[in-house]
Design a protein around this motif. Structure first.
Motif, PDB file in Angstrom:
ATOM      1  N   LYS A  58       0.843  -1.191   0.000  1.00 36.24           N
ATOM      2  CA  LYS A  58       0.000   0.000   0.000  1.00 36.24           C
ATOM      3  C   LYS A  58       0.880   1.244   0.000  1.00 36.24           C
ATOM      4  O   LYS A  58       1.819   1.354   0.790  1.00 36.24           O
ATOM      5  CB  LYS A  58      -0.909   0.012   1.233  1.00 36.24           C
ATOM      6  N   GLY A  59       0.573   2.165  -0.892  1.00 35.05           N
ATOM      7  CA  GLY A  59       1.328   3.400  -0.965  1.00 35.05           C
ATOM      8  C   GLY A  59       0.869   4.228  -2.150  1.00 35.05           C
ATOM      9  O   GLY A  59      -0.031   3.824  -2.900  1.00 35.05           O
ATOM     10  N   LEU A  60       1.480   5.386  -2.330  1.00 33.59           N
ATOM     11  CA  LEU A  60       1.192   6.191  -3.508  1.00 33.59           C
ATOM     12  C   LEU A  60       1.690   5.459  -4.745  1.00 33.59           C
ATOM     13  O   LEU A  60       2.721   4.777  -4.709  1.00 33.59           O
ATOM     14  CB  LEU A  60       1.859   7.561  -3.394  1.00 33.59           C
ATOM     15  N   ALA A  61       0.959   5.588  -5.838  1.00 33.70           N
ATOM     16  CA  ALA A  61       1.320   4.864  -7.060  1.00 33.70           C
ATOM     17  C   ALA A  61       2.756   5.169  -7.486  1.00 33.70           C
ATOM     18  O   ALA A  61       3.473   4.289  -7.958  1.00 33.70           O
ATOM     19  CB  ALA A  61       0.348   5.225  -8.179  1.00 33.70           C
ATOM     20  N   ALA A  62       3.197   6.398  -7.287  1.00 35.00           N
ATOM     21  CA  ALA A  62       4.546   6.786  -7.689  1.00 35.00           C
ATOM     22  C   ALA A  62       5.621   6.101  -6.850  1.00 35.00           C
ATOM     23  O   ALA A  62       6.773   5.983  -7.283  1.00 35.00           O
ATOM     24  CB  ALA A  62       4.704   8.307  -7.590  1.00 35.00           C
ATOM     25  N   ASN A  63       5.258   5.632  -5.650  1.00 38.90           N
ATOM     26  CA  ASN A  63       6.232   5.010  -4.752  1.00 38.90           C
ATOM     27  C   ASN A  63       6.259   3.491  -4.828  1.00 38.90           C
ATOM     28  O   ASN A  63       7.170   2.862  -4.279  1.00 38.90           O
ATOM     29  CB  ASN A  63       5.943   5.418  -3.304  1.00 38.90           C
ATOM     30  N   LEU A  64       5.271   2.897  -5.473  1.00 36.35           N
ATOM     31  CA  LEU A  64       5.212   1.435  -5.536  1.00 36.35           C
ATOM     32  C   LEU A  64       6.165   0.913  -6.608  1.00 36.35           C
ATOM     33  O   LEU A  64       6.190   1.420  -7.725  1.00 36.35           O
ATOM     34  CB  LEU A  64       3.789   0.964  -5.823  1.00 36.35           C
ATOM     35  N   PRO A  65       6.955  -0.110  -6.280  1.00 38.20           N
ATOM     36  CA  PRO A  65       7.932  -0.632  -7.244  1.00 38.20           C
ATOM     37  C   PRO A  65       7.303  -1.603  -8.233  1.00 38.20           C
ATOM     38  O   PRO A  65       6.208  -2.133  -8.010  1.00 38.20           O
ATOM     39  CB  PRO A  65       8.931  -1.358  -6.341  1.00 38.20           C
ATOM     40  N   ASP A  66       8.015  -1.849  -9.322  1.00 38.21           N
ATOM     41  CA  ASP A  66       7.574  -2.853 -10.293  1.00 38.21           C
ATOM     42  C   ASP A  66       7.684  -4.257  -9.702  1.00 38.21           C
ATOM     43  O   ASP A  66       6.843  -5.114  -9.953  1.00 38.21           O
ATOM     44  CB  ASP A  66       8.414  -2.778 -11.568  1.00 38.21           C
ATOM     45  N   VAL A  67       8.758  -4.482  -8.930  1.00 37.11           N
ATOM     46  CA  VAL A  67       8.983  -5.774  -8.283  1.00 37.11           C
ATOM     47  C   VAL A  67       9.580  -5.547  -6.902  1.00 37.11           C
ATOM     48  O   VAL A  67      10.163  -4.487  -6.624  1.00 37.11           O
ATOM     49  CB  VAL A  67       9.935  -6.689  -9.097  1.00 37.11           C
ATOM     50  N   LEU A  68       9.428  -6.530  -6.036  1.00 37.18           N
ATOM     51  CA  LEU A  68      10.088  -6.545  -4.741  1.00 37.18           C
ATOM     52  C   LEU A  68      11.265  -7.510  -4.831  1.00 37.18           C
ATOM     53  O   LEU A  68      11.093  -8.672  -5.198  1.00 37.18           O
ATOM     54  CB  LEU A  68       9.122  -7.012  -3.645  1.00 37.18           C
ATOM     55  N   GLU A  69      12.461  -7.014  -4.545  1.00 35.96           N
ATOM     56  CA  GLU A  69      13.651  -7.843  -4.664  1.00 35.96           C
ATOM     57  C   GLU A  69      13.946  -8.571  -3.354  1.00 35.96           C
ATOM     58  O   GLU A  69      14.029  -7.952  -2.293  1.00 35.96           O
ATOM     59  CB  GLU A  69      14.851  -6.995  -5.078  1.00 35.96           C
ATOM     60  N   ALA A  70      14.091  -9.883  -3.452  1.00 34.52           N
ATOM     61  CA  ALA A  70      14.418 -10.712  -2.294  1.00 34.52           C
ATOM     62  C   ALA A  70      15.859 -11.186  -2.450  1.00 34.52           C
ATOM     63  O   ALA A  70      16.165 -12.005  -3.324  1.00 34.52           O
ATOM     64  CB  ALA A  70      13.466 -11.902  -2.201  1.00 34.52           C
ATOM     65  N   ASP A  71      16.752 -10.655  -1.622  1.00 32.84           N
ATOM     66  CA  ASP A  71      18.172 -10.989  -1.699  1.00 32.84           C
ATOM     67  C   ASP A  71      18.424 -12.317  -0.973  1.00 32.84           C
ATOM     68  O   ASP A  71      18.289 -12.405   0.245  1.00 32.84           O
ATOM     69  CB  ASP A  71      18.999  -9.881  -1.064  1.00 32.84           C
ATOM     70  N   ILE A  72      18.770 -13.349  -1.738  1.00 27.13           N
ATOM     71  CA  ILE A  72      18.961 -14.689  -1.160  1.00 27.13           C
ATOM     72  C   ILE A  72      20.442 -15.036  -0.992  1.00 27.13           C
ATOM     73  O   ILE A  72      20.782 -16.195  -0.718  1.00 27.13           O
ATOM     74  CB  ILE A  72      18.272 -15.762  -2.023  1.00 27.13           C
ATOM     75  N   SER A  73      21.313 -14.043  -1.131  1.00 30.19           N
ATOM     76  CA  SER A  73      22.751 -14.322  -1.125  1.00 30.19           C
ATOM     77  C   SER A  73      23.273 -14.803   0.226  1.00 30.19           C
ATOM     78  O   SER A  73      24.395 -15.308   0.315  1.00 30.19           O
ATOM     79  CB  SER A  73      23.539 -13.081  -1.567  1.00 30.19           C
ATOM     80  N   GLU A  74      22.478 -14.653   1.296  1.00 32.20           N
ATOM     81  CA  GLU A  74      22.912 -15.106   2.620  1.00 32.20           C
ATOM     82  C   GLU A  74      22.182 -16.374   3.068  1.00 32.20           C
ATOM     83  O   GLU A  74      22.419 -16.860   4.181  1.00 32.20           O
ATOM     84  CB  GLU A  74      22.674 -14.000   3.661  1.00 32.20           C
ATOM     85  N   LEU A  75      21.309 -16.895   2.236  1.00 33.49           N
ATOM     86  CA  LEU A  75      20.496 -18.045   2.651  1.00 33.49           C
ATOM     87  C   LEU A  75      21.260 -19.356   2.528  1.00 33.49           C
ATOM     88  O   LEU A  75      21.601 -19.802   1.434  1.00 33.49           O
ATOM     89  CB  LEU A  75      19.210 -18.124   1.819  1.00 33.49           C
ATOM     90  N   LYS A  76      21.499 -19.986   3.682  1.00 31.40           N
ATOM     91  CA  LYS A  76      22.055 -21.330   3.706  1.00 31.40           C
ATOM     92  C   LYS A  76      20.912 -22.328   3.860  1.00 31.40           C
ATOM     93  O   LYS A  76      19.746 -21.942   4.003  1.00 31.40           O
ATOM     94  CB  LYS A  76      23.051 -21.465   4.862  1.00 31.40           C
ATOM     95  N   ILE A  77      21.218 -23.603   3.829  1.00 30.53           N
ATOM     96  CA  ILE A  77      20.193 -24.629   3.982  1.00 30.53           C
ATOM     97  C   ILE A  77      19.525 -24.473   5.345  1.00 30.53           C
ATOM     98  O   ILE A  77      20.188 -24.391   6.381  1.00 30.53           O
ATOM     99  CB  ILE A  77      20.800 -26.033   3.832  1.00 30.53           C
ATOM    100  N   GLY A  78      18.227 -24.410   5.338  1.00 25.34           N
ATOM    101  CA  GLY A  78      17.456 -24.239   6.563  1.00 25.34           C
ATOM    102  C   GLY A  78      17.105 -22.788   6.872  1.00 25.34           C
ATOM    103  O   GLY A  78      16.289 -22.527   7.748  1.00 25.34           O
ATOM    104  N   ASN A  79      17.709 -21.831   6.152  1.00 26.59           N
ATOM    105  CA  ASN A  79      17.428 -20.413   6.395  1.00 26.59           C
ATOM    106  C   ASN A  79      16.147 -19.961   5.706  1.00 26.59           C
ATOM    107  O   ASN A  79      15.747 -20.505   4.676  1.00 26.59           O
ATOM    108  CB  ASN A  79      18.581 -19.552   5.892  1.00 26.59           C
ATOM    109  N   LYS A  80      15.526 -18.946   6.286  1.00 32.73           N
ATOM    110  CA  LYS A  80      14.316 -18.350   5.733  1.00 32.73           C
ATOM    111  C   LYS A  80      14.531 -16.854   5.520  1.00 32.73           C
ATOM    112  O   LYS A  80      15.271 -16.220   6.269  1.00 32.73           O
ATOM    113  CB  LYS A  80      13.128 -18.565   6.668  1.00 32.73           C
ATOM    114  N   LEU A  81      13.876 -16.315   4.508  1.00 35.43           N
ATOM    115  CA  LEU A  81      13.894 -14.877   4.255  1.00 35.43           C
ATOM    116  C   LEU A  81      12.527 -14.315   4.630  1.00 35.43           C
ATOM    117  O   LEU A  81      11.508 -14.741   4.071  1.00 35.43           O
ATOM    118  CB  LEU A  81      14.201 -14.582   2.788  1.00 35.43           C
ATOM    119  N   TYR A  82      12.519 -13.389   5.575  1.00 33.70           N
ATOM    120  CA  TYR A  82      11.265 -12.832   6.063  1.00 33.70           C
ATOM    121  C   TYR A  82      10.928 -11.513   5.364  1.00 33.70           C
ATOM    122  O   TYR A  82      11.808 -10.838   4.814  1.00 33.70           O
ATOM    123  CB  TYR A  82      11.333 -12.619   7.581  1.00 33.70           C
ATOM    124  N   ILE A  83       9.678 -11.159   5.439  1.00 33.72           N
ATOM    125  CA  ILE A  83       9.196  -9.956   4.781  1.00 33.72           C
ATOM    126  C   ILE A  83       9.899  -8.705   5.298  1.00 33.72           C
ATOM    127  O   ILE A  83      10.073  -7.727   4.568  1.00 33.72           O
ATOM    128  CB  ILE A  83       7.660  -9.849   4.948  1.00 33.72           C
TER     129      ILE A  83
END
Length: 199
Positions: A131-156
């Protein structure tokens, strides 16, 4: 956020017969809510293909044949139960000073060390409500997985949401790296890294 322009004709008659005639002529009946008045319009099916059949999200400029333009966002779409043809589309008018709510796609960036060791990257959700102003909303949300090892989770909470709000609980898991039979222990974690991930 990217914007698409849809050339359309305003509808004066909105009855069932008129709607059926439009569909038979290859037109999609639509309506725009959210402004001072409700606007009914129609446009050829081909005009909506880049808006509907894509994983990306867009705002829309509805350019009516009377010279009026309406900034809007797709709210709801109805498909034929058998042919999957587009039957009807609802739009909500957007304004520069009023926030809107949209579902934004999530895409990963980086390389997960857990995946490199044979783990499986599992998406818990591929779209998140923002939720936000249309001008502030991104095309995509980037989830950086470069630190995820086996068993790790990426939270919102690990996603960048500057300028807008993500409408989900803070403990929402976006993605995680789960163990697999092919996973191997890494040098630091040894057997612990290769152990089955906790649910």
């Amino acid at each position: 956020m990217k914007s698409l322009t849809i050339k359309a004709s305003q509808r004066e008659s909105v009855g069932k017969k008129s709607t059926k005639d439009l569909r038979n002529a290859g037109q999609v009946p639509c309506v725009v809510y959210g402004g001072d008045t409700v606007t009914h319009f129609a446009a050829p099916t081909n005009n909506f293909l880049k808006l509907v059949y894509t994983p990306d999200v867009h705002t829309v400029v509805i350019a009516l044949d009377n010279g009026t333009s309406i900034n809007a966002v797709l709210q709801d779409i109805q498909f034929h139960p058998v042919t999957d043809a587009i039957q009807h589309i609802d739009f909500v008018q957007i304004f520069d000073d009023k926030p809107i709510t949209m579902e934004i796609p999530v895409r990963t960036v980086g390389k997960s060390p857990g995946v490199a060791l044979g783990g499986n990257l599992k998406f818990n959700t591929r779209r998140l409500k923002a939720k936000g102003l249309a001008a502030n909303l991104p095309d995509v949300l980037e989830a950086d997985i470069s630190e995820l090892k086996i068993g790790n989770k990426l939270y919102i909470t690990q996603l960048n949401s500057e300028g807008f709000e993500l409408l989900h609980p803070e403990n929402t898991v976006v993605c995680q790296v789960k163990n697999s039979r092919n996973a191997v222990a890494d040098e630091e974690g040894g057997e612990e890294a290769a152990a089955p991930a906790a649910e």
